[in-house]
Design an enzyme around this catalytic site. Structure first.
Site, PDB file in Angstrom:
ATOM      1  N   VAL A  20      -5.365  -0.280   4.745  1.00 14.08           N
ATOM      2  CA  VAL A  20      -4.680  -1.561   4.952  1.00 14.08           C
ATOM      3  C   VAL A  20      -5.181  -2.588   3.943  1.00 14.08           C
ATOM      4  CG1 VAL A  20      -4.248  -3.424   6.596  1.00 14.08           C
ATOM      5  CG2 VAL A  20      -4.252  -1.045   7.374  1.00 14.08           C
ATOM      6  N   LEU A  26      -9.962  -4.404   8.900  1.00 16.81           N
ATOM      7  CA  LEU A  26     -11.159  -3.672   9.341  1.00 16.81           C
ATOM      8  C   LEU A  26     -10.826  -2.614  10.384  1.00 16.81           C
ATOM      9  CD1 LEU A  26     -13.559  -6.730   9.747  1.00 16.81           C
ATOM     10  CD2 LEU A  26     -13.809  -4.882   8.047  1.00 16.81           C
ATOM     11  N   GLY A  45     -10.191  -0.135   2.406  1.00 21.72           N
ATOM     12  CA  GLY A  45      -9.456   0.772   3.286  1.00 21.72           C
ATOM     13  C   GLY A  45      -7.959   0.803   2.984  1.00 21.72           C
ATOM     14  N   CYS A  86       1.445  -0.799  14.583  1.00 17.91           N
ATOM     15  CA  CYS A  86       2.570  -0.526  13.675  1.00 17.91           C
ATOM     16  C   CYS A  86       3.798   0.003  14.413  1.00 17.91           C
ATOM     17  CB  CYS A  86       2.152   0.441  12.576  1.00 17.91           C
ATOM     18  SG  CYS A  86       1.200   1.853  13.131  1.00 17.91           S
ATOM     19  N   HIS A 144       7.336   4.998  10.230  1.00 22.57           N
ATOM     20  CA  HIS A 144       7.382   5.475  11.612  1.00 22.57           C
ATOM     21  C   HIS A 144       8.826   5.395  12.117  1.00 22.57           C
ATOM     22  CE1 HIS A 144       3.153   5.421  11.442  1.00 22.57           C
ATOM     23  NE2 HIS A 144       2.858   4.451  12.276  1.00 22.57           N
TER      24      HIS A 144
END
Lengths: 369, 369, 369, 369
Positions: free
Chosen positions: A19, A90, A17, A159, A258
């Site tokens: 991450v 996950l 994935g 995050c 962000h």
């Protein structure tokens, strides 16, 4: 202590994935963690990593990882038993059960998933803010049935929460408790994973809604900024000085990083001046830096004096993505002071936090070399 | 009253610019305004419009405008003298002098420029909010030396201010004065004109700063939401119930449409519930609608129930860009209620406001047919 | 002939998808087609359209469609039997069987799906190019077992093929057969449907590959530009003058509008000059225009003289998306002439083509009013 | 030979521009070039670099450069006289005169500007392709009046030309001369400098025109791929085997990285197979690699086997931006073979080329240590 000659083997759950790929990219050059086991869905298990991953980073797959055979995410799958830490990238729909099983199998799990963040005995740990929460894992082990000897779970924060709490912590450290925080975020698409946000939804657009993100910021902040209870068995959630927090979260067409527009009100009267606040940001130092763990940034907060900074494309790589950059401190006509903050959501906002948390745990003896 | 058979001739200052192009696009299909004179820089003057404009809209240049010869922006240039209204889309660095000269020459100027917005005898008029301010032009004329008989200036508000004051006005109308407003904007690139924002500055990026934009929002809002003084000679600036306003302005990679995340606190205790606020937005009607002027939207506020709306790309064309769309009304943990608003910055935020203001002036007898 | 008073009922298969939404948007304002039945997946069936669609267009869902109950895509589902035409915006993985069943049930299907494009008795019809192919449906009906009396299938072409064949047809009409065509496309994300292209794949990026797109262009072009065989039972695939075609297809960060850079070589020696080619594009007229069907554009090709046009954002709305815009005709140092073409992939490239094809079929008596 | 202990001082002309910033970023970490003088416009001269530059890179301004005082671009300005090389990132409107003056003052100029590219005694040098052209500078010096002893000019190629000629050179090296090349480029906004492309022109858009870019590719390619004339005094322009080249150039919304879709025809019959072409790309090695100059990439061409690569966002950082990545080799139905290539236009396409050219000149004795 661990070293390149005496490394600590690590596993990565959710290795294919978004991450997971960051974990691999960062750990491949780590001074003492060495990638030993990769876990992914049963569909991927049994295949070479390079054959089944849709690698989306601008660097190449580390050479020695390419040929590693992916395992199922089970503690008895090949390799995990030898791991001193298991990092979890996950998805939350499977993270709960899998991380539970790994902990029960006496493995140490540092997770980026949200499932255990609100658990009263699991540290919600932002490495630049609250490493002291780590000590609660001793109590965590005793609450399990059967109790574990080694196994425990530590999570890092959402995050956008992480990007907010670092400057808030700097302010509380310098000026005492905050009373009120208002934040509007402009969040990158990479925060939604892959395939994540459809291009038809975000090109030439802003989506003023990210499911449950506002609640996460409003809740997690108090746990992180609060302390450990006096019995050492849990977290005080900043309860003696409750902070009122209001978050508005938006998705914008930015790949990584962000940005947050933040206004704060202090308990202290009169509040610190904007100049004092700027100085506090510039002077900020945290425990991870004092410990000198490998992933700690030189500057935990980078204060930018230019009037139009921080900006995600220009500033997300500062300190290799391991800091929060802050700018535009100025008076707020409603609260006391407002400013802008920026976090690399895939590094300090995710993988880097887990890794730095684990480095602190190594340093403190919570992970065996 | 004017009509297609008995039209009112209009001039456009700054006709080649971003706002000027919108004026032309919108006025070309207007029921009674007819484009009669185009003014631009002396470099463009003397040339056919289609030869010197860099037309950037997705519709074609109106056929009858293509061949019009562009004039210098002087009241004695060919055509302006016959105009019932002159719309100004000029840049602020030249708007001050030119608009002054046009007014002195007994022309009626409806301007999108910022120069006269803070002038104590010039209406700062958002057509969906404060048409009553128009009456102050009677006094404006008398303050000039020499006084004018016909000539006056009316300005519309800054684009992001306009998107904010429409829902704020709906709230004050329904629930009485506001005490506090916090807004974070995410503004489109078209707001900066052409060439405006370099692509290298905004692609994959957010710029958390727009020069003097925050001050405009914080100042203009009180003038617009306030009333006319009792002597009819000026504006009360909402002074009896001062509103604390804090704005944070950001540029985002969106072509058209400014989005705002807004939190408000009412004077009234207890404040209205989110449900009542939603109903107020849905029920909102304004004077421009009652007058039935041609550019008035059917719905001045479009309330969107979907949890992730409004969005600029999907909602900026609602009501042909002449409304403000609002969504996500919910409790604010710090103030009372928060919501999201969206305005088409180049239509209601600029050209449409000027045109609708002029339509109201026609209806009220301030412009001669 | 049909009219608003004597409309033809139509059904839409795949009504919730990207192409289905365009069908609804365009047909809601059609002079004689009236939306009567909506088909979608069984998951959506039984629900009101507005409740289950993720509407992604900048206009609102047509009022009378909002409450329509979605059906399964079966010819015996409520409403389809009364339809004079059924438009299909289905995905190819289900289009084959469903369209087959609808035809067998004596329904007339105009499909945007690729499944039957290469079928030797199914017209692959671009309304601005080859309406004469329609006659083959007579033979198509006889080849089925059992033969149908009314039911048949007509497909339109792939979106990027359509943008290419319109200018190629104009050239062949004016100057005789082409020998060689090279085209590189830059295609919009909307061509991939929804959710389609992940934003992480396309922001700040080009993807130089679209699965099987190059093959479609290379194959479909000859069928469309060729004629009907002399026995009227099939298509000659331009076989007497085979065209060598090479296509390179790319996805770019554009929302709507496929751009193509094209080079061509004529059989004729000497070839026409660039000026003659420009004139041919400007003079081009096609049968759909002569027939005056409602969706026919005033200009089938819009030739743009500016050196930097066509551009998707500025030109995709020309003629309401029903034309191909062309520019930059100039000599090619390798072949004869090169130029740039642009098509609105979701209108003329998809829904508008199907609708205009059906309008031609109505005009020619292949659809009963 | 030079080294960190025995460095070569270098100057940078146009130090505040896009290319100048890249020079600084790359040279700040160079093993033996050391930044000694910065030149910019007279408006910037006299000020500290960090005070007047609009730094647009994602890394910080190198510490020791921040405080350097910017000079005017005159050979007698402070510092230039001591420079072993002067790198020029000047705009073409001033580059001609300034570079001329620096050469006349016995300085060695490695320029990214286009002004001298077509000069018959100035090498147009792509470091991965034609370092042998460097020898012509001996003759260049003698043609000047007065002749120089040390001063000469070397230019590198246009960024999109560079991305094309590296794979073309690999093909000619392996399979002999090419007969025909067709290329369509999709070029990044950074190629236009700063402020360069307005965001209103490129967001959600493609601009199918870049002024004089197609002519540059069509002309420069033959000079680069050709050899030095037998008398050593000029370039043969590939004249004995002229290549027909056709280029179509487009600007796309990508920050860095020019992508090209290329088709080629070989003189050799039969042509090499796609498999042989792939192998030639994988086996390609060039002189810069053999010399082992510091900026030479490990792989001059990176061949990517995935069907959808190269992509600018994912592959532009390969080899630190110093290689060309290639993929999608397949048969071309019109010419012989087609493929996709990608270059980092600001590194190998600009600053890295100049630097590597200078490194080769050092190695060959054309620059004194």
């Amino acid at each position: 202590m661990p070293s390149q000659n005496s490394p600590i083997k690590v596993g990565i759950l959710g290795a294919t994935g978004t991450v997971g790929q960051r974990f691999i990219q960062l750990l491949a050059v780590h001074p003492y963690f060495t990638i030993h086991a990769l876990g992914a869905s049963s569909r991927s298990a049994g295949h070479e990593y390079s054959k089944i991953v849709k690698w989306k980073l601008g660097t190449e797959i580390p050479e020695h990882v390419k040929g590693m055979v992916v395992q199922e995410c089970r503690p008895d799958a090949n390799g995990f038993a030898e791991c001193g830490v298991v990092f979890s990238g996950l998805d939350h729909d499977v993270a709960g059960e899998i991380e539970f099983a790994f902990r029960a199998a006496e493995l140490v799990v540092f997770s980026n998933a949200k499932n255990y963040r609100r658990d009263p005995v699991v540290p919600l740990m932002v490495p630049l803010v609250n490493p002291s929460h780590l000590s609660v894992v001793n109590h965590q082990r005793t609450t399990l049935s059967p109790p574990t000897k080694k196994g425990y779970i530590v999570t890092n924060a959402n995050c956008s929460t992480t990007g907010l709490v670092v400057p808030l912590y700097a302010l509380e450290k310098a000026f005492g408790p905050l009373e009120t925080v208002m934040v509007t975020t402009m969040q990158a698409i990479s925060g939604a994973g892959y395939p994540g946000v459809s291009s038809l939804d975000i090109m030439d657009n802003v989506v003023p809604y990210i499911g449950s993100e506002e609640e996460k910021i409003e809740w997690e902040t108090s746990k992180i900024l609060g302390g450990v209870t006096s019995d050492g068995q849990g977290f005080d959630l900043h309860a003696s000085d409750p902070i009122k927090i209001s978050a508005s979260c938006n998705r914008v067409p930015v790949i990584d990083g962000h940005t947050g527009c933040v206004s704060v009100k202090f308990k202290r009267h009169p509040p610190p001046s904007p100049e004092q606040v700027i100085q506090a940001f510039k002077d900020f130092r945290c425990e991870a830096q004092d410990l000198g763990v490998p992933s700690a940034p030189k500057r935990a907060i980078v204060y930018l004096d230019a009037p139009d900074r921080p900006q995600p494309r220009l500033d997300r790589d500062l300190e290799n993505g391991a800091c929060v950059s802050v700018g535009r401190v100025r008076p707020c006509p409603v609260l006391d002071v407002k400013f802008v903050c920026l976090i690399d959501n895939v590094r300090l906002g995710a993988a880097t936090s887990s890794i730095m948390n684990a480095e602190i745990a190594v340093e403190r003896g919570y992970i065996e070399a």
